[in-house]
Design an enzyme around this catalytic site. Structure first.
Site: not given
Length: 912
Positions: A270-271, A332, A336, A428
């Site tokens: 993620d991210d 995603h 965020h 991540h």
């Protein structure tokens, strides 16, 4: 305190690890200060550069505050109720993402400052480093909060070649080295804090970390942090009357990890995309051959204007590379944000803007979406359905956003995978620590037989390729680099000529490079006229002693040529190796005494060195023989220096040159040992002790030579280790088998081995090895005890059984090979390689119907394996089933139209 002082402090902390207090425990903690107000994300526009440090200092202090709060939130995680743990993790992630925005803003400010022409632009950087290095309010653990910021700063400073920049660069490098030492110091303790250990009889003490945590709790409490983030935990449910619960129906538009098949995992990151770490993670995944999904934050890819037009940024280039590498791109959200708190157009924009950007990168982007923090509501799920997207949750959280130590991250993931048995793993791709932790996770999961599922457009599925990474010697044995000197002399001008020495040397060189991964440039070959006294000693001194050999390297030395023994006036024998330019009349002065080889061996900086001499002599002197016998062999062995020697025979014994393929009997046996026969305990590793225990009795049993083995002066009991690579050959008509001469000699060698397999031995099960009698380097008898086997997983045991079967097949021992391939399939039912190989053993024995069944099983396990279709076609031809043979051959040509076997298959089809 300078950056060097940090190193000294970390070293002192490490030195005091056994019962010592924390480095700063004797200092009165700094007074508590109220936590700073939440900091909003910095705008994308680059601010005007400032040369004062105040804004930078404010930013890093806020960064530190959130880092400390995250530790307090999760420090007692194992004792929290489930609902409180979930809230603590969610709030911790909020704080973490605040820090990500704050760190990006700091990086932009620093980059703008360093890119300016202000003459005093480095003053602010120096003040910032002074705070990190020496501020009295900081504990060593606090400094880990700044590691990634300093790594980015190092890259920016490297762009400037001025003298002040060079000085700052050196200072940053020293600080990062110090932080690495601090990480190692805390590794064990932080593992315990984050590790969710089960209760044990003895409670481990963690004074230093506990001291740091106690200090943090004077600044913050979990309840205060949660409340600041809008969370108040209710009383435990046990204190309230129970309420009936309606059974929640699973949403078909949402994917959970517990729905995967057993022993199947999905890797998700993620991210990102991140300018440094995303591609590093992709490179690791490629090395291991496993798929993954990268959930991208939209603002990292670009922007979307009011008309819905996408403008891509540099981050999109990273995502394109990920897509080109075969990895799945997914959504995603755009910023965020916590989407469970968003509604209406803002909620839709979070979802749809990133979708627009992903489509601009790849029109076939996946329909996968992950809610930030896993926070979703019915409106968010409805919005996903309208956008034809599916939510993907996770059930294995690496906590790499909170845990600062890679080893602890890896341990948590592996323990949770073991508990869950399957799942979607959350990482991540924005952390250096994730990059470091990932190989350890993949090594263990692959060894334990886990499959890695990728997105096929509709579901997460595993290709069942069983594609373990190519095994590298350094991974398991602990060696960094491998060096070798290989010498062969046939054409002596003044000594009797030999017949096979050069070929022996060439065979050993090919084995070292082709089988064990020695780099060709680190294998020095000297043949005939190249192998003068000066040439041999020069190779040792120039290429090894002064050529870059490091303390964790290994060195293998092979000599094939004449040896001689001279009796000294003291009555002791002294052995010599005879170089190309030696004169028999004065070999005492122009040959190379073994005492000089001993001196060279002691002077080398490598961890382990093994000398193998296909020449006969004695008088070398033994310090001690044998290797470690503990279960933790590799770890213990890596601590001990090893200097060992294996010789072809004793004084006055002639080398038997009549081995197969133009080798001496000794070197042929050595090569067979390295091919796998020397793995006496069946763990995939061949130690020098095992090699000697295989070679010496076997050679002595078929010739007039008595090989000798022992350790040279300077050895501390370390044992040289070869790691057998995984054999990946699918047996087929082109598979080479040994000559009749080679098979006959191997049968003799196996028959005289004291630990030769007996008729009642079970395939795949290595019987205990009894001590083996071998001559030491002074001609006296010694007992060699091979090390205990390194523990293996079922996957590794299956691979070893397959490898043994392959070796037996090449010796035309079909019944024994069949038993080994069968054992491999018992250990691992979906092992396509073993299934094919079992089928081919049946084929070679004329059992064509049985062969066809196993080739058919192979293509079901691995539909992409072309060679299995060719084998299947051949088996159907022999069994008389023309229609099935044509279908199998047709599939082979579709998969491998340009392969060497394509011509043969076309010819076969023309005949049908």
């Amino acid at each position: 305190m300078t950056s060097t002082s940090i190193k000294i402090a970390a070293a002192l902390a490490i030195a005091g690890a056994a019962g010592a207090t924390f480095l700063f425990a004797g200092r009165k903690p700094a007074p508590a200060t109220p936590p700073p107000a939440p900091v909003k994300s910095a705008p994308v526009a680059t601010p005007a550069p400032r040369t004062d440090a105040a804004p930078l200092m404010s930013g890093i202090q806020a960064l530190l505050a959130n880092y400390r709060k995250i530790i307090v939130l999760l420090a007692d995680e194992k004792s929290m109720p489930a609902n409180e743990r979930d809230q603590a993790q969610r709030v911790g992630q909020n704080l973490f993402h605040e820090n990500q925005s704050r760190a990006e803003s700091l990086e932009r400010d620093l980059a703008a400052l360093l890119a300016s022409t202000q003459p005093n632009r480095f003053d602010a950087v120096s003040e910032l480093l002074g705070f990190i290095e020496s501020d009295k309010s900081l504990y060593d653990a606090d400094r880990l909060a700044f590691r990634e910021l300093l790594q980015g700063l190092l890259a920016e400073v490297a762009k400037d070649s001025s003298l002040p920049a060079i000085k700052i660069h050196k200072r940053l490098s020293e600080d990062l080295d110090a932080l690495a030492e601090i990480e190692r110091n805390y590794e064990k303790e932080i593992r315990q804090v984050f590790g969710r250990y089960e209760s044990r009889a003895i409670e481990l003490k963690r004074e230093r970390w506990d001291t740091y945590l106690a200090y943090l709790k004077t600044l913050y409490t979990r309840d205060t942090i949660l409340k600041e983030q809008g969370v108040v935990m209710p009383y435990p449910a046990s204190a309230l009357p129970p309420e009936p619960k309606a059974k929640a129906e699973p949403d078909p538009n949402e994917i959970f990890g517990n729905s995967l098949p057993k022993k199947t995992v999905v890797l998700t990151f993620d991210d990102g995309p991140h300018k440094r770490y995303s591609e590093e993670i992709a490179a690791i995944l490629k090395q291991y051959g496993v798929p993954a999904v990268f959930f991208s934050v939209g603002r990292n890819l670009g922007s979307v204007d009011a008309a819905g037009k996408a403008t891509l940024s540099e981050g999109a280039a990273v995502s394109r590379k990920l897509k080109a590498g075969g990895y799945t791109l997914a959504n995603h959200s755009y910023t965020h944000a916590q989407l469970s708190k968003e509604t209406g157009d803002k909620l839709k924009a979070e979802i749809l803007n990133t979708d627009v950007l992903l489509k601009a990168i790849d029109a076939g982007r996946s329909p996968l979406f992950r809610f930030p923090y896993g926070a979703r509501n019915s409106e968010g799920m409805h919005a996903l359905q309208g956008a034809h997207l599916r939510s993907v949750m996770w059930n294995i959280d690496s906590l790499d956003w909170a845990d600062p130590v890679p080893a602890s991250i890896a341990e948590r993931v592996l323990r949770t995978v073991d508990k869950e048995g399957r799942g979607i793993i959350l990482f991540h791709d924005i952390h250096a620590r994730t990059v470091k932790a990932l190989p350890a996770v993949l090594d263990r999961l692959i060894a334990e037989g886990y499959q890695f599922a990728g997105w096929d457009g509709a579901n997460f599925t595993s290709a069942n390729t069983a594609a373990a990474p190519a095994e590298k010697v350094a991974v398991s044995t602990g060696y960094a680099n491998s060096w070798a000197i290989v010498i062969g002399i046939d054409s002596y001008p003044k000594w009797p000529k030999l017949q096979y020495a050069v070929r022996d040397a060439q065979g050993v060189r090919e084995t070292l490079i082709g089988k064990f991964g020695f780099a060709a440039e680190r294998v020095v070959s000297l043949n005939n006229a190249e192998a003068t006294r000066a040439g041999i000693l020069g190779a040792f001194h120039d290429r090894l002693a002064h050529g870059g050999v490091q303390k964790n390297d290994r060195i293998f030395v092979f000599f094939a040529g004449h040896g001689a023994t001279r009796k000294l006036s003291s009555g002791r024998d002294l052995g010599y190796i005879v170089p190309y330019d030696s004169d028999p009349a004065q070999f005492a002065t122009d040959a190379i005494p073994m005492s000089e080889i001993q001196n060279i061996a002691e002077s080398l900086t490598a961890k382990h060195a093994l000398f193998v001499m296909d020449a006969c002599y004695s008088g070398l002197g033994l310090t001690r023989g044998g290797g470690a016998g503990a279960g933790a062999f590799l770890r213990d062995n890596a601590r001990r220096i090893g200097r060992q020697m294996l010789t072809a025979g004793g004084a006055d014994q002639l080398v038997s040159d009549g081995g197969p393929n133009g080798h001496s009997v000794f070197t042929w046996t050595l090569l067979q040992g390295l091919a796998g026969k020397g793995d006496l305990n069946g763990d995939g590793l061949i130690t020098a002790t095992e090699l000697a225990a295989y070679v010496a009795p076997a050679v002595a049993g078929v010739s007039n030579q008595t090989p000798a083995f022992g350790s040279l002066p300077g050895s501390e009991g370390g044992d040289f280790v070869f790691e057998l690579p995984v054999e990946a050959e699918f047996l087929n008509p082109q598979t080479a088998q040994l000559s009749t001469e080679a098979i006959a000699l191997n049968a003799k060698l196996d028959a005289v081995r004291p630990d030769a397999p007996k008729s009642d031995d079970k395939p795949g099960v290595t019987p205990p090895t009894a001590p083996v009698a071998v001559k030491d380097l002074q001609g006296k008898e010694q007992k060699l005890v091979t090390p205990l086997a390194v523990p293996s997983s079922a996957r590794q045991l299956a691979q070893r059984a397959n490898d043994r079967g392959l070796q037996l097949f090449k010796e035309k021992q079909y019944a024994a090979a069949e038993a080994e391939f069968t054992e491999a399939l018992k250990l691992r039912a979906d092992f396509a390689l073993a299934a094919n190989n079992l089928g081919f053993v049946y084929y070679k024995q004329g059992k064509f119907a049985e062969a066809a069944r196993w080739f058919d099983n192979t293509v079901k396990m691995d539909p992409s394996r072309a060679v299995a279709y060719r084998n299947l076609g051949d088996a159907h031809v022999q069994a008389g089933d023309v229609a099935k043979a044509k279908l199998a051959f047709k599939t082979f040509l579709e998969l491998a139209p340009a392969s060497p076997g394509a011509v043969y298959v076309k010819q076969q089809m023309d005949k049908l």
